[in-house]
Design an enzyme around this catalytic site. Structure first.
Site, short mmCIF file in Angstrom:
data_model
loop_
_atom_site.label_atom_id
_atom_site.label_comp_id
_atom_site.label_asym_id
_atom_site.label_seq_id
_atom_site.Cartn_x
_atom_site.Cartn_y
_atom_site.Cartn_z
N ARG A 1 -35.78 -3.46 29.72
CA ARG A 1 -36.86 -2.79 29.00
C ARG A 1 -36.38 -1.93 27.83
O ARG A 1 -37.19 -1.47 27.03
CB ARG A 1 -37.69 -1.94 29.98
CG ARG A 1 -38.69 -2.78 30.77
CD ARG A 1 -39.53 -1.92 31.67
NE ARG A 1 -38.79 -1.47 32.84
CZ ARG A 1 -39.15 -0.44 33.59
NH1 ARG A 1 -40.22 0.27 33.27
NH2 ARG A 1 -38.44 -0.10 34.65
N GLN B 1 -19.73 -5.96 39.57
CA GLN B 1 -20.74 -6.63 40.40
C GLN B 1 -21.33 -7.76 39.57
O GLN B 1 -22.03 -7.52 38.59
CB GLN B 1 -21.84 -5.65 40.80
CG GLN B 1 -22.87 -6.28 41.74
CD GLN B 1 -24.18 -5.52 41.76
OE1 GLN B 1 -24.50 -4.76 40.85
NE2 GLN B 1 -24.96 -5.73 42.80
N GLY C 1 -39.60 3.45 45.40
CA GLY C 1 -39.54 3.26 46.84
C GLY C 1 -40.25 4.44 47.51
O GLY C 1 -40.04 5.59 47.14
N ALA D 1 -19.31 26.93 -12.10
CA ALA D 1 -20.26 25.83 -11.91
C ALA D 1 -19.69 24.53 -12.46
O ALA D 1 -19.12 24.50 -13.54
CB ALA D 1 -21.57 26.16 -12.61
#
Ligand code: UD1
Ligand code: CA
Length: 463
Positions: A15, A73, A138, A383
């Site tokens: 998602r 896994q 759950g 400057a």
């Protein structure tokens, strides 16, 4: 009785609609997984085992923690299967295993410690929470006496069970030896055909092992990130927490909703920060510092009483930036890595300073560049003047003594040394060392052509 931690981070994160593995998305400038690992590191575990799968190599390269181990896994057959992969590292049969989620970044160490204490190597301890809208989670199933019996996944729950508002947050602590036995008995007989870690609860009940529940201090701790929207919402919550902590410590934030810290911000007394400021890495603000609107500060130390005016960009990166006390920076100034400004230095609009030291009271107020320069005290850098520090191949230093006055629009071609008290005339391109105490001018003299006449426009018919 030691602690081992398993962090599940193998899932795909579909998602997020992103090529980046979900757990590497950033919250407050740090990956979700790194947040979890930082908390895990505070728990002094024997091992921190991260289960990776989707984008495993990228995930493994991106995070750091002490005593960190990775197990892979593949394929991902559920949360129970994920924890099974970690078994080779769960060798302390007298110990406790704490299970965390890589996509639940803001769990507090104190909450995790309380859960481990509730487990006490003899009970199964679940972190649960009452939610107004529990859908997707759950559910915690209790019997008439309130005793915890099982977790039922949303997809497997009956209508009556779906009405339960107490949910499992995905965090549990279990006695390691018991957990191993339960994991071996999991089956994928459920709606998703997965090995659910949550089924260990019913197994514990069947074995007569007490199951207890603990709650987090706030729901922010257990909010997971599954979508960009959830990530953005959690980011705001986290930023609000940081803002609140600073406000409580006395920092005056003009608007806590328009304030971001991606790292660590330390403030003295009477610090005031206007809207839309962003602090990254390690930032330290001394007593009485004021930060104007729309500033970005990264890896910087700002001395007491200094004012950073609006729209200033300070990025210390690896070298850091240091600004002394009573200084004034901006608006629209840019301080880059290695800028070290003394007390009472003034850096004005559209002035860039990189890898340069400026001594006490020196000023560069308009449109200037100081790169690889060492500037003394009470210097006025005019400057539009710059240090030309790069010859196309190498960088060189410019050394400017105390009390120097550099006129407007000068180019100081490095390597170069300017003596104390020197004055450099406006418009000079200076490529040789400048003696102290004198006026040096390096530009053509002004001249006027006495006989010159401006041409007149041609009239019609003229060739
Ligand atoms: C899980 C819980 C649910 C709980 C919820 C809280 C189970 C079966 N369900 O559901 O009770 O309310 O978290 O957020 O545990 N992961 C792996 N390998 C896998 C599957 C998942 O590493 O094979 C990782 C994911 O990357 C994720 C975490 O485990 O970090 C949770 O997995 P997810 O699929 O999000 O579980 P939920 O359905 O949310
Ligand atoms: Ca989830």
């Amino acid at each position: 009785m030691g602690l081992d931690i398993v962090v599940m981070a193998a899932g795909k994160g579909t998602r997020m609609k992103s090529d980046l593995p979900k757990v590497l998305h950033l919250l407050a400038g740090r990956s979700l997984l790194q947040h979890v690992l930082n908390t895990a590191a505070a728990l002094q575990a024997q091992h921190i085992v991260v289960v990776t799968g989707h984008g495993a190599e990228q995930v493994e390269a991106a995070v750091r923690a002490p005593r960190l181990q990775f197990v892979r896994q593949s394929p991902q057959r559920g949360t129970g299967h994920a924890v099974q992969q970690a078994l080779p590292w769960l060798t302390d049969d007298e110990g406790i295993t704490l299970i965390l989620n890589g996509d639940v970044p803001l769990i507090e160490a104190a909450t995790a410690r309380a859960l481990v204490a509730a487990c006490a190597a003899s009970r199964l301890a679940l972190l649960t929470l009452e939610l107004a809208d529990a859908s997707g989670y759950g559910r915690i199933v209790r019997d008439a006496s309130g005793t915890l019996r099982a977790i039922v996944e949303h997809k497997d729950a009956t209508l009556a069970q779906r009405a339960i508002r107490e949910v499992y947050t995905g965090v549990m602590a279990a006695p390691t030896s018991l957990l191993k036995g339960w994991l071996a008995r999991l089956t994928p007989d459920n709606a998703q055909g997965e090995y659910y870690l949550t089924d260990v609860v019913a197994l514990a009940v069947a074995d007569g092992v007490p199951v207890v529940a603990a709650q987090p201090q706030s729901d922010t701790e257990v909010l997971g990130v599954n979508s960009p929207l959830q990530l953005a919402e959690l980011e705001r919550r986290y930023q609000r927490q940081q803002a609140n902590a600073l406000l409580e410590a006395g920092v005056r934030l003009a608007d806590p909703a328009r304030f971001d810290v991606r790292g660590a911000l330390r403030c003295g007394r009477d610090v005031a920060i206007d809207v839309n400021c962003l602090f990254e890495g390690e930032v330290q603000l001394g007593d009485g510092v004021r930060i104007g609107a729309n500033c970005l500060l990264r890896n910087a130390r700002i001395g007491a009483g200094t004012v950073i005016h609006p729209f200033t960009h300070i990025d210390g990166d690896a070298l850091g930036v240091t600004v002394g006390a009573g200084a004034s920076v901006g608006p629209y100034a840019r301080l880059r890595p290695g800028a070290v400004l003394g007390d009472e230095v003034h850096i004005g609009n559209f002035v860039e300073v990189k890898n340069s030291m400026l001594g006490r009271g020196s000023k560069a107020n308009h449109l200037a560049y100081l790169g690889d320069a060492t500037v003394g005290e009470q210097v006025n850098f005019g400057a539009g003047s710059i240090t030309a520090n790069y010859d196309g191949a190498n960088k060189h230093r410019t050394r400017i003594g105390d009390n120097v006055h550099v006129g407007s629009n000068c180019v100081l071609v490095a390597p170069l040394t300017v003596g104390d008290g020197a004055t450099i005339g406006a418009g000079s391109t200076v490529s040789a060392d400048v003696p102290p105490g004198r006026l040096t001018v390096a530009r053509p003299r002004q001249f006027t052509l006495p006989e010159w006449q401006r041409p007149t426009p041609k009239t019609r018919g003229e060739k």
